[in-house]
Design a protein around this motif. Structure first.
Motif, mmCIF file in Angstrom:
data_model
loop_
_atom_site.group_PDB
_atom_site.id
_atom_site.type_symbol
_atom_site.label_atom_id
_atom_site.label_comp_id
_atom_site.label_asym_id
_atom_site.label_seq_id
_atom_site.Cartn_x
_atom_site.Cartn_y
_atom_site.Cartn_z
ATOM 1 N N ILE A 125 -9.542 -13.979 4.151
ATOM 2 C CA ILE A 125 -8.662 -13.238 3.245
ATOM 3 C C ILE A 125 -9.147 -11.802 3.080
ATOM 4 C CG2 ILE A 125 -7.914 -13.053 0.839
ATOM 5 C CD1 ILE A 125 -7.701 -16.119 0.845
ATOM 6 N N LEU A 126 -10.451 -11.617 2.937
ATOM 7 C CA LEU A 126 -10.991 -10.262 2.803
ATOM 8 C C LEU A 126 -10.783 -9.436 4.071
ATOM 9 C CD1 LEU A 126 -14.289 -10.878 0.806
ATOM 10 C CD2 LEU A 126 -12.192 -9.787 0.005
ATOM 11 N N ALA A 127 -10.935 -10.063 5.226
ATOM 12 C CA ALA A 127 -10.718 -9.343 6.489
ATOM 13 C C ALA A 127 -9.251 -8.944 6.630
ATOM 14 C CB ALA A 127 -11.157 -10.209 7.664
ATOM 15 N N ALA A 128 -8.336 -9.853 6.308
ATOM 16 C CA ALA A 128 -6.904 -9.533 6.382
ATOM 17 C C ALA A 128 -6.541 -8.460 5.375
ATOM 18 C CB ALA A 128 -6.072 -10.797 6.146
ATOM 19 N N TRP A 129 -7.126 -8.529 4.183
ATOM 20 C CA TRP A 129 -6.871 -7.532 3.150
ATOM 21 C C TRP A 129 -7.330 -6.148 3.598
ATOM 22 C CZ3 TRP A 129 -10.630 -5.885 -0.932
ATOM 23 C CH2 TRP A 129 -10.021 -5.081 -1.899
ATOM 24 N N LEU A 130 -8.521 -6.071 4.171
ATOM 25 C CA LEU A 130 -9.033 -4.792 4.653
ATOM 26 C C LEU A 130 -8.160 -4.257 5.787
ATOM 27 C CD1 LEU A 130 -11.276 -2.664 4.520
ATOM 28 C CD2 LEU A 130 -12.532 -4.043 6.171
ATOM 29 N N TYR A 131 -7.747 -5.146 6.693
ATOM 30 C CA TYR A 131 -6.875 -4.735 7.791
ATOM 31 C C TYR A 131 -5.553 -4.176 7.265
ATOM 32 C CZ TYR A 131 -3.637 -4.999 11.666
ATOM 33 O OH TYR A 131 -2.678 -4.695 12.605
ATOM 34 N N ALA A 132 -4.961 -4.865 6.287
ATOM 35 C CA ALA A 132 -3.676 -4.422 5.743
ATOM 36 C C ALA A 132 -3.800 -3.076 5.043
ATOM 37 C CB ALA A 132 -3.118 -5.466 4.783
ATOM 38 N N MET A 133 -4.880 -2.866 4.320
ATOM 39 C CA MET A 133 -5.057 -1.587 3.627
ATOM 40 C C MET A 133 -5.235 -0.436 4.613
ATOM 41 S SD MET A 133 -7.191 -2.439 0.214
ATOM 42 C CE MET A 133 -6.852 -0.833 -0.489
ATOM 43 N N VAL A 134 -6.039 -0.656 5.648
ATOM 44 C CA VAL A 134 -6.249 0.392 6.650
ATOM 45 C C VAL A 134 -4.967 0.623 7.447
ATOM 46 C CG1 VAL A 134 -7.522 0.962 8.758
ATOM 47 C CG2 VAL A 134 -8.726 0.020 6.794
ATOM 48 N N ASP A 135 -4.272 -0.456 7.805
ATOM 49 C CA ASP A 135 -3.017 -0.331 8.543
ATOM 50 C C ASP A 135 -1.982 0.438 7.731
ATOM 51 O OD1 ASP A 135 -1.346 -0.834 10.789
ATOM 52 O OD2 ASP A 135 -0.387 -2.462 9.681
ATOM 53 N N ALA B 88 -2.622 2.617 5.324
ATOM 54 C CA ALA B 88 -3.068 4.001 5.181
ATOM 55 C C ALA B 88 -2.799 4.811 6.447
ATOM 56 C CB ALA B 88 -4.546 4.042 4.831
ATOM 57 N N LEU B 89 -2.892 4.181 7.606
ATOM 58 C CA LEU B 89 -2.711 4.898 8.869
ATOM 59 C C LEU B 89 -1.277 4.870 9.393
ATOM 60 C CD1 LEU B 89 -5.954 3.805 10.755
ATOM 61 C CD2 LEU B 89 -5.509 5.941 9.536
ATOM 62 N N ALA B 90 -0.394 4.106 8.757
ATOM 63 C CA ALA B 90 0.994 3.997 9.220
ATOM 64 C C ALA B 90 1.737 5.314 9.001
ATOM 65 C CB ALA B 90 1.712 2.868 8.478
ATOM 66 N N ASP B 91 2.674 5.559 9.893
ATOM 67 C CA ASP B 91 3.517 6.751 9.783
ATOM 68 C C ASP B 91 4.430 6.598 8.569
ATOM 69 O OD1 ASP B 91 4.811 9.130 10.326
ATOM 70 O OD2 ASP B 91 6.172 8.218 11.776
ATOM 71 N N ARG B 92 4.471 7.610 7.741
ATOM 72 C CA ARG B 92 5.239 7.565 6.499
ATOM 73 C C ARG B 92 6.721 7.289 6.745
ATOM 74 N NH1 ARG B 92 3.928 11.511 1.721
ATOM 75 N NH2 ARG B 92 1.961 10.653 2.402
ATOM 76 N N ALA B 93 7.274 7.843 7.799
ATOM 77 C CA ALA B 93 8.698 7.668 8.076
ATOM 78 C C ALA B 93 9.016 6.301 8.677
ATOM 79 C CB ALA B 93 9.178 8.764 9.020
ATOM 80 N N ALA B 94 8.020 5.618 9.236
ATOM 81 C CA ALA B 94 8.267 4.343 9.908
ATOM 82 C C ALA B 94 8.079 3.138 9.002
ATOM 83 C CB ALA B 94 7.336 4.219 11.117
ATOM 84 N N LYS C 123 5.374 4.893 1.159
ATOM 85 C CA LYS C 123 4.064 4.472 1.656
ATOM 86 C C LYS C 123 3.047 4.323 0.527
ATOM 87 C CE LYS C 123 0.496 6.009 4.810
ATOM 88 N NZ LYS C 123 0.133 6.990 5.806
ATOM 89 N N THR C 124 3.089 5.195 -0.458
ATOM 90 C CA THR C 124 2.157 5.109 -1.587
ATOM 91 C C THR C 124 2.351 3.806 -2.353
ATOM 92 O OG1 THR C 124 2.297 7.509 -1.771
ATOM 93 C CG2 THR C 124 1.329 6.326 -3.623
#
Length: 88
Positions: free
Chosen positions: A10-20, A22-28, A35-36
């Motif tokens: 769960i912690l690994a998935a949570w960290l992945y989702a937060m980083v993903d 943060a790095l996702a394109d705002r328009a996509a 995005k915020t």
């Protein structure tokens, strides 16, 4: 040890989702939220991660297809590139 494995997953998935997020394109970003707001949703470890991965994450775009002639494709390796080999 077996009881710790779901917590680590769960912690690994949570960290992945937060980083993903943060790095996702705002328009996509999908789901009708900015995005915020999605980043604030991902703060919730299990539920926020699931919501981001199912509803908010941008879809992958498929690579452009060539018309079969190879027009516009560049060689991948330098030894396959005729311009590079001419310059040697």
């Amino acid at each position: 040890m077996a009881r710790l494995l779901p917590v680590i997953a769960i912690l690994a998935a949570w960290l992945y989702a937060m980083v993903d997020c943060a790095l996702a394109d705002r328009a996509a970003v999908r789901g009708g939220l900015p995005k915020t707001a999605w980043f604030l949703v991902t703060v919730l470890p299990a539920i926020g991660t699931a919501l981001w991965l199912i509803f908010g994450r941008p879809r992958r775009s498929s690579p452009p297809r060539s018309g079969g002639t190879g027009g516009g494709r560049r060689p991948m390796a330098p030894d396959d590139d005729p311009d590079f080999l001419r310059g040697l």
